[in-house]
Motif scaffolding. Structure first.
Motif, PDB file in Angstrom:
ATOM      1  N   LEU A   1      20.820  -9.013  -8.434  1.00  0.00           N
ATOM      2  CA  LEU A   1      21.955  -9.892  -7.879  1.00  0.00           C
ATOM      3  C   LEU A   1      22.550  -9.225  -6.821  1.00  0.00           C
ATOM      4  CD1 LEU A   1      25.155  -9.093  -8.892  1.00  0.00           C
ATOM      5  CD2 LEU A   1      24.076  -9.888 -11.167  1.00  0.00           C
ATOM      6  N   SER A   2      22.758 -10.164  -5.811  1.00  0.00           N
ATOM      7  CA  SER A   2      23.577  -9.721  -4.546  1.00  0.00           C
ATOM      8  C   SER A   2      23.793 -11.213  -3.603  1.00  0.00           C
ATOM      9  CB  SER A   2      22.325  -9.137  -3.679  1.00  0.00           C
ATOM     10  OG  SER A   2      21.220  -9.942  -3.030  1.00  0.00           O
ATOM     11  N   SER A   3      24.398 -10.852  -2.545  1.00  0.00           N
ATOM     12  CA  SER A   3      24.795 -11.779  -1.739  1.00  0.00           C
ATOM     13  C   SER A   3      23.459 -12.313  -1.196  1.00  0.00           C
ATOM     14  CB  SER A   3      25.320 -11.259  -0.411  1.00  0.00           C
ATOM     15  OG  SER A   3      26.316 -10.527  -0.592  1.00  0.00           O
ATOM     16  N   PRO A   4      23.545 -13.601  -0.757  1.00  0.00           N
ATOM     17  CA  PRO A   4      22.166 -14.402   0.245  1.00  0.00           C
ATOM     18  C   PRO A   4      21.761 -13.295   1.390  1.00  0.00           C
ATOM     19  CG  PRO A   4      23.853 -16.003  -0.257  1.00  0.00           C
ATOM     20  CD  PRO A   4      24.394 -14.509  -0.478  1.00  0.00           C
ATOM     21  N   GLY A   5      20.613 -13.230   1.394  1.00  0.00           N
ATOM     22  CA  GLY A   5      20.124 -12.558   2.554  1.00  0.00           C
ATOM     23  C   GLY A   5      20.164 -11.031   2.353  1.00  0.00           C
ATOM     24  N   SER A   6      20.298 -10.103   1.405  1.00  0.00           N
ATOM     25  CA  SER A   6      20.552  -8.959   1.230  1.00  0.00           C
ATOM     26  C   SER A   6      19.025  -8.312   0.852  1.00  0.00           C
ATOM     27  CB  SER A   6      21.265  -8.525   0.004  1.00  0.00           C
ATOM     28  OG  SER A   6      22.466  -9.058  -0.041  1.00  0.00           O
ATOM     29  N   GLY A   7      18.229  -9.123   0.900  1.00  0.00           N
ATOM     30  CA  GLY A   7      16.739  -8.773   0.712  1.00  0.00           C
ATOM     31  C   GLY A   7      16.048  -8.381  -0.571  1.00  0.00           C
ATOM     32  N   LYS A   8      16.768  -9.382  -1.460  1.00  0.00           N
ATOM     33  CA  LYS A   8      16.081  -9.154  -3.009  1.00  0.00           C
ATOM     34  C   LYS A   8      14.609  -9.490  -2.886  1.00  0.00           C
ATOM     35  CE  LYS A   8      19.305 -12.435  -4.388  1.00  0.00           C
ATOM     36  NZ  LYS A   8      19.930 -12.460  -2.952  1.00  0.00           N
ATOM     37  N   THR A   9      14.220 -10.443  -2.296  1.00  0.00           N
ATOM     38  CA  THR A   9      12.841 -10.883  -2.243  1.00  0.00           C
ATOM     39  C   THR A   9      11.660 -10.096  -1.620  1.00  0.00           C
ATOM     40  OG1 THR A   9      13.738 -13.174  -2.166  1.00  0.00           O
ATOM     41  CG2 THR A   9      11.079 -12.938  -2.402  1.00  0.00           C
TER      42      THR A   9
ATOM     43  N   VAL B   1      22.555  -4.149  -8.581  1.00  0.00           N
ATOM     44  CA  VAL B   1      23.163  -4.798  -7.344  1.00  0.00           C
ATOM     45  C   VAL B   1      22.769  -4.492  -6.136  1.00  0.00           C
ATOM     46  CG1 VAL B   1      25.440  -3.641  -7.721  1.00  0.00           C
ATOM     47  CG2 VAL B   1      25.411  -5.585  -6.425  1.00  0.00           C
ATOM     48  N   LEU B   2      22.359  -5.253  -5.204  1.00  0.00           N
ATOM     49  CA  LEU B   2      22.030  -4.917  -3.950  1.00  0.00           C
ATOM     50  C   LEU B   2      22.989  -5.103  -2.750  1.00  0.00           C
ATOM     51  CD1 LEU B   2      19.310  -5.568  -5.364  1.00  0.00           C
ATOM     52  CD2 LEU B   2      18.271  -6.325  -3.105  1.00  0.00           C
ATOM     53  N   LEU B   3      23.120  -4.103  -1.906  1.00  0.00           N
ATOM     54  CA  LEU B   3      24.190  -4.371  -0.952  1.00  0.00           C
ATOM     55  C   LEU B   3      23.469  -3.849   0.341  1.00  0.00           C
ATOM     56  CD1 LEU B   3      27.310  -4.543   0.214  1.00  0.00           C
ATOM     57  CD2 LEU B   3      27.318  -2.017  -0.076  1.00  0.00           C
TER      58      LEU B   3
ATOM     59  N   CYS C   1      22.606   0.014 -11.665  1.00  0.00           N
ATOM     60  CA  CYS C   1      21.918   0.460 -10.381  1.00  0.00           C
ATOM     61  C   CYS C   1      22.669  -0.333  -9.162  1.00  0.00           C
ATOM     62  CB  CYS C   1      20.395   0.125 -10.262  1.00  0.00           C
ATOM     63  SG  CYS C   1      19.363   0.792 -11.508  1.00  0.00           S
ATOM     64  N   LEU C   2      22.855   0.647  -8.205  1.00  0.00           N
ATOM     65  CA  LEU C   2      23.269   0.059  -6.822  1.00  0.00           C
ATOM     66  C   LEU C   2      22.094   0.302  -5.752  1.00  0.00           C
ATOM     67  CD1 LEU C   2      25.210  -1.025  -4.295  1.00  0.00           C
ATOM     68  CD2 LEU C   2      26.026   1.211  -4.586  1.00  0.00           C
ATOM     69  N   ILE C   3      21.673  -0.790  -5.240  1.00  0.00           N
ATOM     70  CA  ILE C   3      20.378  -0.671  -4.428  1.00  0.00           C
ATOM     71  C   ILE C   3      21.042  -0.822  -2.952  1.00  0.00           C
ATOM     72  CG2 ILE C   3      18.171  -1.185  -3.757  1.00  0.00           C
ATOM     73  CD1 ILE C   3      17.657  -2.034  -6.757  1.00  0.00           C
ATOM     74  N   ILE C   4      21.124   0.217  -2.052  1.00  0.00           N
ATOM     75  CA  ILE C   4      21.592  -0.251  -0.817  1.00  0.00           C
ATOM     76  C   ILE C   4      20.125  -0.411   0.063  1.00  0.00           C
ATOM     77  CG2 ILE C   4      22.532   0.838   1.384  1.00  0.00           C
ATOM     78  CD1 ILE C   4      24.402   2.470  -0.598  1.00  0.00           C
ATOM     79  N   THR C   5      20.169  -1.721   0.478  1.00  0.00           N
ATOM     80  CA  THR C   5      19.076  -2.149   1.149  1.00  0.00           C
ATOM     81  C   THR C   5      19.233  -2.267   3.079  1.00  0.00           C
ATOM     82  OG1 THR C   5      19.980  -4.475   1.004  1.00  0.00           O
ATOM     83  CG2 THR C   5      18.254  -3.465  -0.649  1.00  0.00           C
ATOM     84  N   LYS C   6      18.179  -2.405   3.538  1.00  0.00           N
ATOM     85  CA  LYS C   6      18.078  -2.477   5.038  1.00  0.00           C
ATOM     86  C   LYS C   6      18.770  -1.305   5.530  1.00  0.00           C
ATOM     87  CE  LYS C   6      18.305  -7.320   4.848  1.00  0.00           C
ATOM     88  NZ  LYS C   6      18.720  -8.719   5.128  1.00  0.00           N
ATOM     89  N   ALA C   7      18.545  -0.014   4.866  1.00  0.00           N
ATOM     90  CA  ALA C   7      19.096   1.150   5.499  1.00  0.00           C
ATOM     91  C   ALA C   7      18.567   1.550   6.840  1.00  0.00           C
ATOM     92  CB  ALA C   7      18.948   2.311   4.444  1.00  0.00           C
ATOM     93  N   ASP C   8      17.444   1.182   7.068  1.00  0.00           N
ATOM     94  CA  ASP C   8      16.770   1.307   8.643  1.00  0.00           C
ATOM     95  C   ASP C   8      17.906   1.089   9.749  1.00  0.00           C
ATOM     96  OD1 ASP C   8      15.392  -1.580   9.065  1.00  0.00           O
ATOM     97  OD2 ASP C   8      15.530  -1.081   7.330  1.00  0.00           O
ATOM     98  N   LEU C   9      18.669  -0.020   9.129  1.00  0.00           N
ATOM     99  CA  LEU C   9      19.669  -0.586  10.145  1.00  0.00           C
ATOM    100  C   LEU C   9      21.043   0.109  10.597  1.00  0.00           C
ATOM    101  CD1 LEU C   9      19.370  -4.380   9.692  1.00  0.00           C
ATOM    102  CD2 LEU C   9      18.596  -3.197  11.718  1.00  0.00           C
ATOM    103  N   VAL C  10      21.065   1.082   9.354  1.00  0.00           N
ATOM    104  CA  VAL C  10      22.327   2.117   9.367  1.00  0.00           C
ATOM    105  C   VAL C  10      22.817   2.505  10.649  1.00  0.00           C
ATOM    106  CG1 VAL C  10      23.720   3.766   8.216  1.00  0.00           C
ATOM    107  CG2 VAL C  10      22.558   2.201   6.754  1.00  0.00           C
TER     108      VAL C  10
END
Lengths: 223, 223
Positions: free
Chosen positions: B38-46, B138-140, B161-170
């Protein structure tokens, strides 16, 4: 949804609609243009508001209502810009309702020009709740993806403006501005579309000019 | 919230909990580890799921349930990877419920190893609905900001679990990995934290190994 749920939901929405209509009437008669911002968490609502407030504050009286599930953080950020801000913490509820706004109404100075309401970060539920705003703006940040309008249609269907945020990141992302606009306009051809970057200051002036033009119309209507 | 609303909500949640417990019992007895994202829309789940599926598919039987308000898009993306996927379109509802999952259960092949459920994009409402999963993630995404855990605490409080996504943008963002982790762990010290980039393939192996270790425990418990 089961029948009992539906009945309760209809009652809530019916009552919300009535309160919202009263709020809108009162605010517009006082010459206050109210803008309701809604989007996913982290689309950049508060940062966009900070930029808008910086542009408008020298010549306009502003007020801000911040909606969040927990924390006073967003209202504090706006107060640091010298603008009165009230935080509504919903304590779990996933959207603002008109009755929450109604409780704050008496605190809004009568000479306010523009009142901004930042809804709880949620692209779904807030779309069903009229807060008495004159304008509804849905934000879509570039990192969320250009496929969101059709997946979350109600927010785009009920909005007056689509504000694409974090546009500075577009070159780095699998995101097409054209595709996002096309999807959103297929759902709602009346949408005014703005492309912004709060970080780079892009598109803020156009948005602010649009709000001011709408406020002018409003004050002329109620003159 | 008014009393009538509260009563109806409690009934819904009570009934959901019962159905979820039955689903979990059935799936775990069959040796299926079920993960609810689960996450916000567009957090990159798919996109994260696409990467997970690519790693797991050669050696494991997988199944995916996709939740969305509208469109069959996400299920189609997973099917293109050769994995059976069922789309639940809620038609407006802001979260999946256990009864929606229950309707699909008979279609999940009994020899499935891992079942992934992608919830509706919403960081608020899905947190209240147990779907019968063994693990909740949960994705962030980094662009959402490091201040989200305390603003949307329930999703972080109820997750494993907390999965931090799009880490390349950090490096391009006003986002601190340390701050995000710190906030999340203050809410829920039991969280397993993973830092990922689906675009660069970062962190996917670690996450997959964690799921496989959990599935091994599950099958040993039910041997």
């Amino acid at each position: 949804m089961e029948k009992k749920e539906l009945v309760v939901l209809e009652e809530i929405l019916g009552s919300n609609k009535k309160i919202a209509a009263e709020i809108r009437k009162k605010l517009e008669q006082e010459g206050i243009l109210t803008v309701n911002f809604l989007s996913s968490p982290g689309s950049g609502k508060t940062t966009l508001l900070e930029r808008i407030v910086e542009v408008l504050k020298p010549a306009h009286k502003l007020a801000v209502i911040e909606g969040d599930i927990e924390t006073e953080r967003d209202a504090e950020r706006i107060r640091q810009k010298g603008v009165p801000a009230w935080q509504i913490t919903t304590g779990g509820a996933c959207h603002l309702e008109a009755k929450m706004v109604a409780r704050i109404l008496s605190k809004i100075p009568a000479e306010t020009h523009l009142l901004f309401i930042e809804n709880v970060g949620n692209l779904v539920c807030p779309a069903s709740y009229d807060l008495g705003e004159s304008l509804r703006c849905v934000l879509l940040s570039a990192p969320e993806g250009d496929d969101k309008p059709k997946k979350y249609p109600k927010a785009f269907l009920t909005a007056d403006c689509l504000i694409i945020t974090k546009a500075d990141l577009v070159p780095l992302l699998p995101f097409s501005l054209e595709q996002a606009k096309k999807e959103a306009l297929e759902i709602n051809p009346r949408l005014h579309v703005f492309v912004t970057s709060a970080l780079k200051g892009e598109g803020i002036q156009e948005l602010v000019q649009f709000f001011l033009a709408r406020r002018k119309e409003l004050t002329q209507r109620h003159a």
